[in-house]
Write an enzyme that holds these catalytic residues in place. Sequence first.
Site: not given
Length: 259
Positions: A2-3, A51, A163, A245
């Site tokens: 999660p960003e 985050k 990402n 990634r």
Amino acid sequence: MPEGDTVFRTAERLRAALAGKTLTRSDFRVPRFATVDLAGDLVTEVGSYGKHLFIRTDRVSIHSHLKMEGEWRVFHCGQRWTKPRVTARVVLANDDAEAVGFALGKVEVLPRAAEHTVVDHLGPDLLGPDWDSDEALRRLTTHPRRPIGLALLDQRNLAGIGNIYRSEICFLRRVHPATPVADIPDLPALVDEAHRVLGKAAHEPPWRPMVYGRTRRPCQRCGTAIVSRLLGEDDHADRVTRRERGIYYCPRCQSEPTN
């Protein structure tokens, strides 16, 4: 993982359920904090930085990081939980609701005065009220030869990008992710794009990626097949690692640097 936008929206949901209300029960299913009892404490605010998420009482700050699979959910008192009970790491309840943190990557209870130790090393929060683009630029240019795709992911430069959004920001600015920071034609515009994209994702969901996760699908600008690769890591990594990634880009719209 999660960003920043996900954590920001999570803080909003928890704020609505907890802020201004007195805890009737707390249950920390983490050995180090298992004996902590916050029953009777007033939740004064809920906030996020990048985050990181903070639930604050007048005495302590409950710091959590979602990592890869963590999630906070809010239930009415007595409502059946919608995730396995064994994955719950924190339960905070008041007369109206239960907030449960499932599979959280990190949980700690800090004195309010020590909360800053969690974020002191981070760059400006892209979704924070004191967003500072000049400071973000200063930090990014500290390592001018670093690929922008790695620099954006480094929370010490600017906090909140993961990402998904590093791929999207590079695509929107037509910058190949391997381009060194110093070679970006308009770095301030790229930083402004990062602020705009994350803000839109946080405040106007759902937000649909243009390149992330679209390997071999046509670019929405030119039709060229989107590709993905790893930066600074083993190019022969397994499929799961590449998906989690890898950075996605259009090889035509985002020309690869020549040096």
